[in-house]
Scaffold this motif. Structure first.
Motif: not given
Length: 202
Positions: A5-6, A35-37, A150-153
């Motif tokens: 999920k993000v 983290l991942r962006s 944007g998206e972070l995960a």
């Protein structure tokens, strides 16, 4: 469990953020944050902000422009110049140790040259930890033009410096040591227009 999920921050600029709950038992002499962006922002934006009452930039991962990351500890920062993203997920890990003042930065599973930062410093324990905004005061004082869109995960925070093997494991989403903040068992609160969605692609 946020597996696959993000967090999606839909607006630009945005007043949204995610408040993370982790109570470091004691001040940090060492830590690693990963983290991942995924974003197409070209303006400055904050990814991870850990503030104490004494210091708003106690730990901060900040991207002032597409070719640069700034890593703050205790209000001071070092800059890591990176290739401009090609519209893909970027995985970053930053670690720091007080004894040597060594700052390590990994992008997509590869280490950058290490830099010196805040030798002998101690990171305070009573913290407000946020994703998507940069704190200029404890838990607040946001500038929307530093907000993330944007998206972070895959957000993690450890109270140790990870070994190179574990840094690569974080990038590859493999098994990781227990963390103060772990994506699979994250305690969080969504503030404003940010939603949890399934990840669209690997």
């Amino acid at each position: 469990d946020l597996y696959r999920k993000v967090f999606v921050f839909r607006n630009d600029p945005s007043d949204a953020y995610v408040l993370l709950r982790a109570r470091p038992e004691q001040p940090l002499q060492n830590f690693t944050v990963c983290l991942r962006s995924y974003t197409d922002l070209a303006r400055p934006h904050s990814l991870f902000s850990y503030a104490t009452k004494a210091q708003d930039n106690e730990i901060l991962l900040f991207k002032p422009k597409p070719s640069e990351y700034r890593f703050y500890v205790g209000g001071k920062f070092v800059t890591f110049r990176v290739p401009e993203g090609r519209g893909d997920w970027e995985h970053v890990c930053a670690s720091w140790e007080s004894a040597t003042g060594m700052a390590e930065f990994w992008l997509n599973g590869k280490p950058w040259p290490r830099k010196g930062l805040q030798r002998g410093y101690t990171v305070g324990a009573e913290a407000a930890i946020l994703l998507g905004q940069e704190q200029d005061a404890f838990g607040g004082g946001f500038d929307v033009y530093n907000s993330f869109s944007g998206e972070l995960a895959d957000v993690h925070l450890w109270d140790v410096g990870l070994s190179p093997d574990k840094m690569r494991a974080a990038y590859l989403s493999l098994r990781l040591p227990p963390a103060l903040l772990a994506w699979r068992s994250l305690s969080f609160e969504l503030k404003g227009d940010v939603v949890v969605k399934p990840r669209l692609r690997e």
